[in-house]
Scaffold this motif. Structure first.
Motif, PDB file in Angstrom:
ATOM      1  N   MET B   1       0.828  -1.191   0.000  1.00  0.00           N
ATOM      2  CA  MET B   1       0.000   0.000   0.000  1.00  0.00           C
ATOM      3  C   MET B   1       0.877   1.263   0.000  1.00  0.00           C
ATOM      4  O   MET B   1       0.605   2.241  -0.649  1.00  0.00           O
ATOM      5  CB  MET B   1      -0.884  -0.043   1.235  1.00  0.00           C
ATOM      6  N   SER B   2       1.979   1.198   0.729  1.00  0.00           N
ATOM      7  CA  SER B   2       2.823   2.373   0.824  1.00  0.00           C
ATOM      8  C   SER B   2       3.577   2.633  -0.470  1.00  0.00           C
ATOM      9  O   SER B   2       3.994   1.710  -1.147  1.00  0.00           O
ATOM     10  CB  SER B   2       3.829   2.192   1.956  1.00  0.00           C
ATOM     11  N   ALA B   3       3.722   3.924  -0.791  1.00  0.00           N
ATOM     12  CA  ALA B   3       4.401   4.276  -2.031  1.00  0.00           C
ATOM     13  C   ALA B   3       5.873   4.548  -1.791  1.00  0.00           C
ATOM     14  O   ALA B   3       6.574   4.999  -2.660  1.00  0.00           O
ATOM     15  CB  ALA B   3       3.743   5.505  -2.631  1.00  0.00           C
ATOM     16  N   SER B   4       6.340   4.323  -0.562  1.00  0.00           N
ATOM     17  CA  SER B   4       7.710   4.694  -0.253  1.00  0.00           C
ATOM     18  C   SER B   4       8.692   3.744  -0.926  1.00  0.00           C
ATOM     19  O   SER B   4       8.446   2.558  -1.043  1.00  0.00           O
ATOM     20  CB  SER B   4       7.923   4.654   1.254  1.00  0.00           C
ATOM     21  N   PRO B   5       9.821   4.301  -1.374  1.00  0.00           N
ATOM     22  CA  PRO B   5      10.839   3.438  -1.940  1.00  0.00           C
ATOM     23  C   PRO B   5      11.385   2.531  -0.843  1.00  0.00           C
ATOM     24  O   PRO B   5      11.936   3.015   0.145  1.00  0.00           O
ATOM     25  CB  PRO B   5      11.916   4.411  -2.418  1.00  0.00           C
ATOM     26  N   ALA B   6      11.200   1.257  -0.988  1.00  0.00           N
ATOM     27  CA  ALA B   6      11.480   0.348   0.119  1.00  0.00           C
ATOM     28  C   ALA B   6      12.969   0.060   0.284  1.00  0.00           C
ATOM     29  O   ALA B   6      13.385  -0.470   1.299  1.00  0.00           O
ATOM     30  CB  ALA B   6      10.708  -0.945  -0.090  1.00  0.00           C
ATOM     31  N   ASP B   7      13.774   0.434  -0.709  1.00  0.00           N
ATOM     32  CA  ASP B   7      15.181   0.037  -0.665  1.00  0.00           C
ATOM     33  C   ASP B   7      15.992   0.797   0.381  1.00  0.00           C
ATOM     34  O   ASP B   7      16.877   0.241   1.008  1.00  0.00           O
ATOM     35  CB  ASP B   7      15.811   0.184  -2.049  1.00  0.00           C
ATOM     36  N   ALA B   9      16.770   2.897   3.949  1.00  0.00           N
ATOM     37  CA  ALA B   9      16.294   2.895   5.335  1.00  0.00           C
ATOM     38  C   ALA B   9      15.488   4.162   5.570  1.00  0.00           C
ATOM     39  O   ALA B   9      15.873   5.239   5.120  1.00  0.00           O
ATOM     40  CB  ALA B   9      17.486   2.851   6.282  1.00  0.00           C
ATOM     41  N   PRO B  10      14.360   4.051   6.259  1.00  0.00           N
ATOM     42  CA  PRO B  10      13.527   5.230   6.466  1.00  0.00           C
ATOM     43  C   PRO B  10      14.229   6.292   7.315  1.00  0.00           C
ATOM     44  O   PRO B  10      15.023   5.955   8.200  1.00  0.00           O
ATOM     45  CB  PRO B  10      12.287   4.691   7.170  1.00  0.00           C
ATOM     46  N   THR B  11      13.941   7.555   7.030  1.00  0.00           N
ATOM     47  CA  THR B  11      14.526   8.630   7.836  1.00  0.00           C
ATOM     48  C   THR B  11      13.663   8.902   9.067  1.00  0.00           C
ATOM     49  O   THR B  11      14.163   9.356  10.085  1.00  0.00           O
ATOM     50  CB  THR B  11      14.652   9.928   7.029  1.00  0.00           C
ATOM     51  N   VAL B  12      12.366   8.659   8.929  1.00  0.00           N
ATOM     52  CA  VAL B  12      11.455   8.914  10.039  1.00  0.00           C
ATOM     53  C   VAL B  12      10.676   7.628  10.328  1.00  0.00           C
ATOM     54  O   VAL B  12      10.155   7.008   9.404  1.00  0.00           O
ATOM     55  CB  VAL B  12      10.449  10.040   9.689  1.00  0.00           C
ATOM     56  N   ILE B  13      10.649   7.248  11.585  1.00  0.00           N
ATOM     57  CA  ILE B  13       9.896   6.057  11.965  1.00  0.00           C
ATOM     58  C   ILE B  13       9.006   6.393  13.158  1.00  0.00           C
ATOM     59  O   ILE B  13       9.479   6.922  14.165  1.00  0.00           O
ATOM     60  CB  ILE B  13      10.838   4.900  12.387  1.00  0.00           C
ATOM     61  N   ALA B  14       7.724   6.111  13.020  1.00  0.00           N
ATOM     62  CA  ALA B  14       6.819   6.167  14.159  1.00  0.00           C
ATOM     63  C   ALA B  14       6.350   4.743  14.394  1.00  0.00           C
ATOM     64  O   ALA B  14       5.779   4.128  13.496  1.00  0.00           O
ATOM     65  CB  ALA B  14       5.640   7.080  13.867  1.00  0.00           C
ATOM     66  N   ASP B  15       6.633   4.227  15.570  1.00  0.00           N
ATOM     67  CA  ASP B  15       6.315   2.824  15.836  1.00  0.00           C
ATOM     68  C   ASP B  15       5.483   2.745  17.108  1.00  0.00           C
ATOM     69  O   ASP B  15       6.004   2.893  18.211  1.00  0.00           O
ATOM     70  CB  ASP B  15       7.629   2.043  15.982  1.00  0.00           C
ATOM     71  N   GLY B  16       4.203   2.578  16.932  1.00  0.00           N
ATOM     72  CA  GLY B  16       3.304   2.546  18.090  1.00  0.00           C
ATOM     73  C   GLY B  16       3.314   3.855  18.851  1.00  0.00           C
ATOM     74  O   GLY B  16       3.087   3.902  20.064  1.00  0.00           O
ATOM     75  N   LEU B  17       3.569   4.935  18.142  1.00  0.00           N
ATOM     76  CA  LEU B  17       3.747   6.242  18.778  1.00  0.00           C
ATOM     77  C   LEU B  17       2.433   6.715  19.409  1.00  0.00           C
ATOM     78  O   LEU B  17       1.396   6.788  18.748  1.00  0.00           O
ATOM     79  CB  LEU B  17       4.227   7.246  17.723  1.00  0.00           C
ATOM     80  N   THR B  54       6.356   5.219   8.334  1.00  0.00           N
ATOM     81  CA  THR B  54       7.743   5.599   8.085  1.00  0.00           C
ATOM     82  C   THR B  54       7.770   6.577   6.919  1.00  0.00           C
ATOM     83  O   THR B  54       6.828   6.644   6.142  1.00  0.00           O
ATOM     84  CB  THR B  54       8.613   4.389   7.692  1.00  0.00           C
ATOM     85  N   VAL B  55       8.852   7.350   6.875  1.00  0.00           N
ATOM     86  CA  VAL B  55       9.064   8.244   5.733  1.00  0.00           C
ATOM     87  C   VAL B  55      10.431   7.907   5.164  1.00  0.00           C
ATOM     88  O   VAL B  55      11.418   7.825   5.903  1.00  0.00           O
ATOM     89  CB  VAL B  55       9.003   9.731   6.151  1.00  0.00           C
ATOM     90  N   ALA B  56      10.491   7.698   3.868  1.00  0.00           N
ATOM     91  CA  ALA B  56      11.747   7.322   3.225  1.00  0.00           C
ATOM     92  C   ALA B  56      12.557   8.559   2.871  1.00  0.00           C
ATOM     93  O   ALA B  56      12.011   9.656   2.789  1.00  0.00           O
ATOM     94  CB  ALA B  56      11.443   6.522   1.966  1.00  0.00           C
ATOM     95  N   PRO B  57      13.872   8.400   2.666  1.00  0.00           N
ATOM     96  CA  PRO B  57      14.683   9.547   2.255  1.00  0.00           C
ATOM     97  C   PRO B  57      14.126  10.144   0.963  1.00  0.00           C
ATOM     98  O   PRO B  57      13.766   9.423   0.042  1.00  0.00           O
ATOM     99  CB  PRO B  57      16.066   8.940   2.000  1.00  0.00           C
ATOM    100  N   GLY B  58      14.041  11.447   0.909  1.00  0.00           N
ATOM    101  CA  GLY B  58      13.596  12.119  -0.305  1.00  0.00           C
ATOM    102  C   GLY B  58      12.098  12.093  -0.527  1.00  0.00           C
ATOM    103  O   GLY B  58      11.610  12.644  -1.514  1.00  0.00           O
ATOM    104  N   GLU B  59      11.371  11.497   0.394  1.00  0.00           N
ATOM    105  CA  GLU B  59       9.933  11.387   0.187  1.00  0.00           C
ATOM    106  C   GLU B  59       9.197  12.590   0.778  1.00  0.00           C
ATOM    107  O   GLU B  59       9.576  13.094   1.835  1.00  0.00           O
ATOM    108  CB  GLU B  59       9.445  10.112   0.875  1.00  0.00           C
ATOM    109  N   ILE B  60       8.151  13.040   0.092  1.00  0.00           N
ATOM    110  CA  ILE B  60       7.287  14.085   0.654  1.00  0.00           C
ATOM    111  C   ILE B  60       5.962  13.437   1.003  1.00  0.00           C
ATOM    112  O   ILE B  60       5.268  12.920   0.133  1.00  0.00           O
ATOM    113  CB  ILE B  60       7.037  15.233  -0.337  1.00  0.00           C
TER     114      ILE B  60
END
Lengths: 262, 352
Positions: B1-7, B9-17, B54-60
């Motif tokens: 579902m996510s459009a983030s480039p999976a390759d 490592a994410p720059t932002v992670i919210a995990d059960g926040l 999560t937010v990937a590098p370069g992603e808006i």
């Protein structure tokens, strides 16, 4: 450290250029300082004319205390008060967020960001009067005598800073704490005269509860040789203790900071 | 579902926040005030409930939700301004609330309703202070300011006191102050709030440009859908502290708008009653009518309209994203929350 020095220079440069817009006010502040100091000295002079000696302090010695008070009051007006004021503004407006997000110690920022020229006349008058009073002592002060007062004076200033900053930290919870400046002003005012001149109960309170004695009386007593090293060491203990406590309290407050809502 | 480039490592992670606030509960009036003074009643507000993304590098990423949805609270946790009640926030491998200088040097926060510029002084003074704080040398800072100012079409405004600037000029200057240190992660909370259309466009173009040049990750909240459609390929929809949707912008329409928009241009005017059988009337304006038609009945409805009505022109389109999101927030989130298997709302029941 050069990063902090460069920032401080810009902080103060910016503050001064912002206040330079109001030149007339500066003149009023200077006149006010002269009048306040004149009033304090006149009161003292009346007492001393009739042979009264404050707690065994001679006229030039008491004058030295007034001078130190004026200097510290100037420091408070120039640096401490405007920054304390800014802390509560930051909390109310939510702009503390911008401070906390900078890669710089937030306490440093919040303690030095502003510099007000209103305090400058007091600082100058205080310094001039210190030199004058020192020269009128029975044994006039030499360079060494003035220098001896420097360390307890700096420690006194640190004590004044730490108490005020801790009070300002309360705004994280209570938001409205506009009376902090009045309280701190009143506290310092008690140091306008030598603490030994007060009644015994006050002497104890001003030394051990509200450490006013360490702000003006101890530096003056050190300069005139009325007290020895013990009081300077005591001064060091009070200043370091309060600085550490104030730092801890600030960090504790930040943990419960919730930030003003959007 | 996510459009983030999976390759990467994410720059932002919210995990059960999760963030719970304790707020004072006070009844109105004098009696309420007295009661409150004697015995404080507190209530726990669950501002953010165990969100994961999560937010990937370069992603808006567009972070959407109505007022009070928990967007700003989530951003404050991710920027280290407030501590999470539970769960984990991670930005560039750091825990934000520790406020390590190494992290703070690489992120920025822009809030449309708050400003960091010094009010009585030209914006250039704030830039200089920020350059010193972030350790950017003066000549390099000058170069960056010049470059940004060129893109934002600011020039002599930067030497005027900030209080003399228009809202749009001020926000542009805020952006320069916030990006002078070339951060890698941008948290933008309503950066176009209150700006006119031209200024909004300029800000969007600028952000897009910055993102392209620096490969920065951006988490953006906005109430202007134009911001979102112009900048974000991916959106996270949050309401009442829970994520309702995380995926492509186009997917929002797909998921939450099981209807198409049919616009009919008719030979003569019709009343609402005559048209109601074709679909939900969004707008009836003279001889033009805009209808929402369920996708599964679209073909039959269009055929019926063409045969029964004097149609001059007919267009079928997706409803505007604003309306979809608007409906999404208005319709209550109950049934939508059920549709989303990725959510684990039970996890939120942690004591503050």
């Amino acid at each position: 450290m050069t990063r902090y020095a460069r920032t401080l220079r810009l902080f103060w440069g910016a503050s001064i250029s912002a206040e330079m817009e109001y030149r007339a006010n500066f003149v009023f502040a200077a006149v006010g300082s002269v009048l306040t100091l004149g009033g304090a000295l006149a009161t003292l002079a009346v007492l001393y004319q009739h042979g009264y000696e404050m707690g065994g302090w001679s006229w030039p010695e008491a004058m030295l205390v007034v001078a130190l008070y004026t200097l510290l009051d100037g420091f408070q007006r120039a640096v401490l008060a405007p920054n304390r004021q800014a802390i509560s503004e930051h909390v109310q407006q939510g702009t503390l967020d911008f401070v906390l997000i900078k890669p710089m110690d937030a306490q440093f920022w919040l303690s030095t960001r502003r510099l007000s020229i209103w305090g400058v006349p007091d600082v100058l008058l205080g310094l001039a009067l210190i030199v004058y009073a020192g020269s009128k002592l029975d044994t006039p002060l030499g360079v060494g005598g003035y220098a001896a007062g420097l360390i307890p004076l700096l420690l006194g200033a640190a004590t004044l800073y730490a108490l005020g900053y801790a009070l300002a930290t309360l705004t994280i919870w209570v938001t409205k704490a506009g009376n902090i400046t009045i309280a701190m002003q009143a506290l310092l005012e008690a140091g306008r005269y030598p603490v030994p001149a007060y009644a015994p109960l006050f002497r104890v309170a001003f030394t051990f509860v509200l450490p006013v004695a360490f702000m003006t009386t101890v530096p003056a007593a050190t300069m005139t040789g009325k007290t020895g090293l013990v009081w300077v060491i005591g001064s060091l203990g009070v200043a370091v203790g309060l600085l550490v406590a104030c730092r801890w309290f600030w960090r504790f407050a930040l943990r419960s900071y919730t930030s003003a809502s959007s | 579902m996510s459009a983030s480039p999976a390759d990467a490592a994410p720059t932002v992670i919210a995990d059960g926040l999760t963030k719970h606030y304790q707020v004072a509960d006070k009844k109105p009036g004098l009696a309420g005030t007295l009661r409150h003074f004697v015995k404080r009643q507190h209530r726990v507000i669950e501002a953010v409930k165990a969100v994961n993304f999560t937010v990937a590098p370069g992603e808006i990423v567009g972070f959407l939700g109505p007022n009070g949805a928990g967007k700003t609270t989530a951003i404050k946790m991710l920027t280290g301004l407030i501590a999470p009640t539970s769960g984990k926030a991670e930005v560039l491998g750091f825990t934000p609330f520790e406020r390590k200088a190494a992290l703070l040097r690489q992120l920025t926060l822009v809030m449309g309703n708050k400003q960091q510029l010094m009010w009585d002084l030209p914006a250039l003074e704030t830039f200089r202070v920020n350059a010193a704080i972030y350790g950017v040398p003066d000549d390099e800072a000058d170069r960056r300011v010049k470059h940004f100012a060129g893109l934002l079409e600011l020039d002599k405004e930067l030497t005027q006191p900030v209080r003399k600037l228009s809202l749009g000029q001020r926000m542009k200057a805020e952006l320069i102050a916030a990006l002078l240190h070339h951060p890698k992660v941008l948290f933008l909370d309503e950066p176009t709030l209150g700006l006119d259309v031209n200024a909004q466009t300029a800000v969007r173009r600028f952000l897009k440009d910055y993102n392209a040049q620096h490969g920065a990750s951006v988490l953006l909240t906005s109430h202007y859908m134009a911001d979102v459609t112009a900048l974000c390929e991916r959106v996270i929809v949050i309401d009442k502290g829970t994520i309702l949707y995380d995926g492509t912008l186009a997917g929002v329409v797909e998921r939450f708008a099981p209807y198409r928009q049919v616009t009919l241009d008719l030979e003569r005017e019709f009343t609402e009653d005559e048209l109601i059988t074709y679909g939900e009337i969004e707008e009836l304006n003279g001889r033009t009518v805009r209808l929402l038609v369920q996708r599964d009945t679209l073909t039959t409805t269009v055929q019926r309209a063409l045969s029964d009505l004097p149609v001059r022109d007919l267009t079928v389109s997706d409803p505007p994203i604003e309306e979809v999101i608007g409906k999404l927030f208005a319709s209550g989130r109950d049934q939508q929350a059920e549709e989303l298997p990725q959510e684990k709302p039970e996890k939120a029941a942690v004591s503050p």
